[in-house]
Design an enzyme around this catalytic site. Structure first.
Site, mmCIF file in Angstrom:
data_model
loop_
_atom_site.group_PDB
_atom_site.id
_atom_site.type_symbol
_atom_site.label_atom_id
_atom_site.label_comp_id
_atom_site.label_asym_id
_atom_site.label_seq_id
_atom_site.Cartn_x
_atom_site.Cartn_y
_atom_site.Cartn_z
ATOM 1 N N GLU A 137 -11.495 3.098 6.051
ATOM 2 C CA GLU A 137 -10.391 3.583 7.472
ATOM 3 C C GLU A 137 -10.701 5.014 7.551
ATOM 4 O O GLU A 137 -9.623 5.627 6.611
ATOM 5 C CB GLU A 137 -9.430 2.672 6.539
ATOM 6 C CG GLU A 137 -8.017 3.288 7.747
ATOM 7 C CD GLU A 137 -6.451 2.913 6.620
ATOM 8 O OE1 GLU A 137 -6.110 3.006 5.759
ATOM 9 O OE2 GLU A 137 -6.161 1.666 7.098
ATOM 10 N N ASP A 175 -4.988 2.685 -1.414
ATOM 11 C CA ASP A 175 -6.156 3.318 -0.526
ATOM 12 C C ASP A 175 -6.779 5.414 -1.561
ATOM 13 O O ASP A 175 -5.656 5.795 -1.473
ATOM 14 C CB ASP A 175 -5.414 3.656 1.068
ATOM 15 C CG ASP A 175 -5.859 4.699 2.099
ATOM 16 O OD1 ASP A 175 -7.131 5.515 1.666
ATOM 17 O OD2 ASP A 175 -6.031 4.123 3.127
ATOM 18 N N GLN A 212 -9.520 1.412 0.045
ATOM 19 C CA GLN A 212 -9.993 1.825 1.299
ATOM 20 C C GLN A 212 -10.200 3.419 1.055
ATOM 21 O O GLN A 212 -9.448 3.592 -0.048
ATOM 22 C CB GLN A 212 -8.456 1.842 2.242
ATOM 23 C CG GLN A 212 -8.006 0.273 2.938
ATOM 24 C CD GLN A 212 -7.239 0.724 3.465
ATOM 25 O OE1 GLN A 212 -6.015 0.811 3.844
ATOM 26 N NE2 GLN A 212 -7.557 -0.556 5.310
ATOM 27 N N GLU A 219 0.830 -1.586 -0.117
ATOM 28 C CA GLU A 219 0.121 -0.217 -0.037
ATOM 29 C C GLU A 219 0.799 1.213 0.179
ATOM 30 O O GLU A 219 1.581 1.191 1.289
ATOM 31 C CB GLU A 219 -1.075 0.335 1.333
ATOM 32 C CG GLU A 219 -1.412 1.200 1.492
ATOM 33 C CD GLU A 219 -1.936 1.282 2.498
ATOM 34 O OE1 GLU A 219 -2.227 1.146 3.780
ATOM 35 O OE2 GLU A 219 -3.470 2.028 2.879
HETATM 36 O O1 LIG Z 1 -2.906 4.261 7.089
HETATM 37 C C1 LIG Z 1 -3.490 2.781 6.417
HETATM 38 O O2 LIG Z 1 -3.361 4.009 5.287
HETATM 39 C C2 LIG Z 1 -3.196 1.762 6.193
HETATM 40 O O3 LIG Z 1 -4.345 1.291 5.927
HETATM 41 C C3 LIG Z 1 -2.384 0.836 7.446
HETATM 42 O O4 LIG Z 1 -2.569 -0.242 7.275
HETATM 43 C C4 LIG Z 1 -0.953 0.951 7.760
HETATM 44 O O5 LIG Z 1 -1.191 0.945 6.340
HETATM 45 MG MG LIG Z 2 -4.744 2.404 4.362
#
Ligand SMILES: O=C(O)C(=O)[C@@H](O)CO
Ligand SMILES: [Mg+2]
Length: 259
Positions: free
Chosen positions: A240, A178, A204, A143
């Protein structure tokens, strides 16, 4: 329909960790993710998951000394043995939780270090982990994290991660995309997702720039969700984010996607 996973590290912090599974299920989530399970017994976690009918979408490999600022070690030269020594423990948790994806955090590159050494270490470690997990049908994810929150982190751009995944050359290595980090570092998310779709194993979400509920800030998630649906994205979407108030007060945005 987008499949949302509650990130139990960030959501439902109003209650103790083991009680968050029940709250997530009550709100209609079908899956959860969290950073680190290791302080809890794997069977107890599995019990919580199963009694609430939840899928474990993802968790992270041990990150090293988090309190001291470490953020993984997959790319850190000299830490190979430590990285590899964690694999049996991660497998034990993944099997207990029937989790098919684990995130291997790469680590921080010190200013002035030779980046090539870090790349070689990352590629070798990810190949090793991928080969270790392949017989169990478990994917290893990487990520990119934004440089504002995580200065010096080894990977911060989505295409950089995709290029490394190409070099790792293992079928069970994927991209943890993400949107929060991607918007800060790359932007142009619709086109970015489109071009990287074959790499993307997990997504995410959070608002930008505050990392709060996804119905705030500069990103248009209803548009991105529609785009993902049109592209045929089948994975989970990890929520998240840091609730601006309480988790429940801010969960209205998710109602159309939760049953
Ligand atoms: O901080 C983030 O974004 C995450 O997804 C955690 O898993 C740290 O990698
Ligand atoms: Mg993340």
């Amino acid at each position: 329909m987008m499949r949302l996973a509650a990130n139990l590290t960030m959501l439902f912090n109003e209650v103790a960790f083991m009680q968050r599974f029940a709250l997530a299920a009550e709100q209609g989530f079908k899956a959860v993710e969290f950073l680190f399970p290791y302080e809890f017994d794997a069977d107890l976690l599995a019990h919580e998951l199963h009694r609430h009918g939840l899928t474990q979408a993802l968790f992270n490999m041990p990150p090293g000394d988090w309190a001291a600022g470490e953020r993984g070690m997959a790319a850190i030269p000299g830490r190979e043995e430590e990285f590899r020594s964690h694999l049996p423990t991660v497998l034990k948790y993944a099997q207990a939780l029937q989790c098919k994806q684990v995130h291997a955090m790469a680590g921080i590159v010190p200013a002035g270090a030779q980046r090539a050494d870090y790349e070689a270490t990352f590629i070798a470690n990810l190949r090793h982990a991928a080969d270790f997990f392949a017989p169990h049908s478990i994917r290893v994810l990487t990520e990119p994290l934004n440089q504002r929150d995580m200065p010096g982190y080894f990977i911060s751009h989505q295409r950089q991660a995709a290029a490394l995944i190409d070099q790792i050359d293992r079928a069970n290595v994927g991209l943890q995309f993400d949107c929060y980090h991607a918007q800060i570092m790359d932007g142009d998310l619709s086109r970015l997702i489109e071009s990287l779709l074959p790499y993307i194993a997990h997504i995410q979400i959070a608002s930008v720039p505050q990392r709060n509920e996804p119905d705030q800030g500069e990103l248009n998630y209803p548009h991105l969700f529609q785009h993902l649906e049109q592209l045929g994205y089948q994975g989970w979407i990890g929520c998240e984010y840091k609730p601006a108030s309480t988790t429940l007060d801010g969960l209205g945005w998710a109602q159309p996607y939760l049953s």
